[in-house]
Design an enzyme around this catalytic site. Structure first.
Site, short mmCIF file in Angstrom:
data_model
loop_
_atom_site.label_atom_id
_atom_site.label_comp_id
_atom_site.label_asym_id
_atom_site.label_seq_id
_atom_site.Cartn_x
_atom_site.Cartn_y
_atom_site.Cartn_z
N ASP A 153 8.17 8.51 -6.18
CA ASP A 153 9.32 9.34 -5.87
C ASP A 153 9.66 9.41 -4.38
O ASP A 153 10.46 10.24 -3.96
CB ASP A 153 9.10 10.76 -6.39
CG ASP A 153 7.83 11.40 -5.82
OD1 ASP A 153 7.20 10.78 -4.94
OD2 ASP A 153 7.47 12.50 -6.26
N ASN B 48 -4.37 8.82 4.29
CA ASN B 48 -3.13 8.28 4.84
C ASN B 48 -3.03 8.40 6.36
O ASN B 48 -2.46 7.53 7.02
CB ASN B 48 -1.92 9.00 4.23
CG ASN B 48 -1.75 8.71 2.75
OD1 ASN B 48 -2.10 7.64 2.28
ND2 ASN B 48 -1.21 9.67 2.01
N GLU C 101 2.31 14.26 2.97
CA GLU C 101 1.24 13.42 2.43
C GLU C 101 0.69 12.47 3.50
O GLU C 101 -0.44 11.99 3.41
CB GLU C 101 1.76 12.62 1.23
CG GLU C 101 2.08 13.46 0.03
CD GLU C 101 2.89 12.73 -1.03
OE1 GLU C 101 2.77 11.49 -1.11
OE2 GLU C 101 3.64 13.38 -1.77
N ARG D 169 0.83 -1.21 0.00
CA ARG D 169 0.00 0.00 0.00
C ARG D 169 0.86 1.26 0.00
O ARG D 169 0.52 2.27 -0.63
CB ARG D 169 -0.91 -0.02 1.23
CG ARG D 169 -1.91 1.14 1.29
CD ARG D 169 -2.93 0.89 2.38
NE ARG D 169 -3.92 1.95 2.43
CZ ARG D 169 -4.07 2.80 3.44
NH1 ARG D 169 -3.28 2.72 4.50
NH2 ARG D 169 -5.00 3.74 3.42
N HIS E 135 0.39 4.23 -2.67
CA HIS E 135 0.07 5.60 -2.29
C HIS E 135 1.19 6.57 -2.65
O HIS E 135 0.93 7.76 -2.83
CB HIS E 135 -0.23 5.67 -0.79
CG HIS E 135 -1.62 5.20 -0.45
ND1 HIS E 135 -2.47 5.90 0.38
CD2 HIS E 135 -2.31 4.10 -0.84
CE1 HIS E 135 -3.63 5.25 0.48
NE2 HIS E 135 -3.55 4.15 -0.25
N ASP E 136 2.39 6.08 -2.74
CA ASP E 136 3.50 6.93 -3.20
C ASP E 136 3.35 7.22 -4.69
O ASP E 136 3.41 8.37 -5.13
CB ASP E 136 4.84 6.23 -2.93
CG ASP E 136 6.04 7.09 -3.29
OD1 ASP E 136 5.94 8.33 -3.17
OD2 ASP E 136 7.07 6.54 -3.69
N THR F 68 -8.48 -15.96 4.17
CA THR F 68 -7.03 -16.20 4.17
C THR F 68 -6.29 -14.86 4.24
O THR F 68 -5.58 -14.48 3.31
CB THR F 68 -6.60 -16.97 2.91
OG1 THR F 68 -7.05 -16.23 1.74
CG2 THR F 68 -7.19 -18.36 2.87
N HIS G 75 -5.51 -6.29 -1.70
CA HIS G 75 -6.32 -6.31 -0.48
C HIS G 75 -6.51 -7.71 0.06
O HIS G 75 -7.12 -7.89 1.12
CB HIS G 75 -7.68 -5.66 -0.76
CG HIS G 75 -7.62 -4.17 -0.79
ND1 HIS G 75 -8.72 -3.37 -1.01
CD2 HIS G 75 -6.57 -3.31 -0.65
CE1 HIS G 75 -8.37 -2.10 -1.00
NE2 HIS G 75 -7.07 -2.03 -0.78
#
Length: 326
Positions: free
Chosen positions: A77, A97, A91, A65, A69-70, A247, A196
């Site tokens: 970056d 976040n 961020e 994740r 999200h980066d 699982t 997920h």
């Protein structure tokens, strides 16, 4: 002589244009970028990630994740790693976040050990990308060759993170538009959502799914989730639930099987499958039936996502510490 001068000028102009076009972007990234400058780096990252995941399985999903999200905010970056400093708000503080992003300490540990082996060479952005791959592998998921050579951003943008990241209550049209803006198609979107299978979500991110008139939701599942996540916001906001209830510690295709039965925890999860009438239902069904295909497409999509990279020339750096610019 005039002709010779013309040819020389043309050559220099061509060289100049070539130099500008290759200063940044995915075209110069390569899996072999650090083979000579930092040959021990990959083993260092694998060792730290393996230990972290085996200690707390939740960190595997967190590392994947973190990369996602980066990349979705200004490209891959390392901007999400920067702490708030002065007028620059991180961020990390964006609604999508704040309080939910994990794994920063793992990146810090990796960076510290790599700096001992080859100081000033390996970027934080590349550490995040490799750690995501290793997190998948150490959860029995697919592996892939990670392209390397990114620079680290000198800025972090809470505004961009707030506006650019997909939301847990997004419908399928919103999701498709968000991914398309980053050069990712519907297959990439569904495949990447499959991460997920080893993730968790906080009560406040799925409350709307279990209390509002949600489409395609299993009644028993809905009632059980309501027991754990009260209708009124409060102290249970940060209660975490597995996105894959069967699982949760293994990277597999069970996430898609759950969507078929109306057991998607987030609205944005279940939006991928709406009982045969949704835009991406066929992709979900294919992955539910064929784990190999899911693994192949996930690896391809992760490589493709890793190409979202905008830094050029002197606009990036190799940070000594991942939480702050040099």
């Amino acid at each position: 002589m005039a002709m010779g001068f013309f040819l020389l000028t043309l050559f220099l102009l061509s060289f100049s244009l070539f130099s500008v076009s290759t200063q940044g972007g995915s075209s110069e990234l390569s899996p072999y970028y650090y083979d000579k400058s930092c040959p021990k780096a990959m083993k260092i990252i694998a060792k730290v990630v393996k230990e972290a995941v085996h200690k707390e399985q939740r960190k595997a999903g967190a590392l994947i994740r973190l990369h996602f999200h980066d990349c979705f905010v200004m490209g891959c970056d390392g901007s999400i790693l920067l702490d708030t400093v002065g007028d620059m708000e991180s961020e990390k503080e964006a609604p999508m976040n704040k309080g939910s992003m994990l794994g920063f300490e793992i990146i810090d540990q990796v960076k510290s050990e790599i700096e001992k082996a080859c100081p000033g060479v390996f970027s934080c952005a590349d550490i995040v990308a490799v750690a995501a791959r290793d997190a998948s592998v150490f959860s029995d998921g697919p592996g892939w060759k990670v392209k390397l050579g990114r620079k680290d951003s000198k800025i972090s943008s809470i505004e961009r993170a707030t506006s650019d990241l997909p939301r847990p209550n997004s419908d399928v049209d919103e999701l498709i538009a968000r991914f398309k803006s980053n050069g990712l198609d519907e297959t990439d979107m569904v495949a990447l959502s499959g991460a997920h299978t080893i993730g968790k979500a906080r009560c406040l991110t799925y409350r709307n799914r279990i209390y509002e008139n949600s489409s395609y939701i299993n009644p028993s599942f809905q009632k059980q989730r309501q027991n754990d996540c009260p209708v009124e916001p409060g102290q249970n906001d940060n209660f975490v639930e597995d996105l894959d209830l069967v699982t949760p510690k293994k990277f597999d295709n069970n996430y898609f099987k759950l969507l078929y039965h109306g057991l998607g925890l987030l609205t944005s999860d279940q939006a991928l499958y709406l009982g045969g009438e949704g835009k991406t239902d066929k992709i979900v069904l294919n992955y539910a039936k064929n784990q190999r295909k899911f693994f192949r497409d996930f690896a391809k999509a992760m490589i493709k996502m890793g190409d979202i990279y905008d830094l050029t020339g002197s606009s990036g750096e190799i940070r000594k510490h991942c939480r702050k610019k040099n």
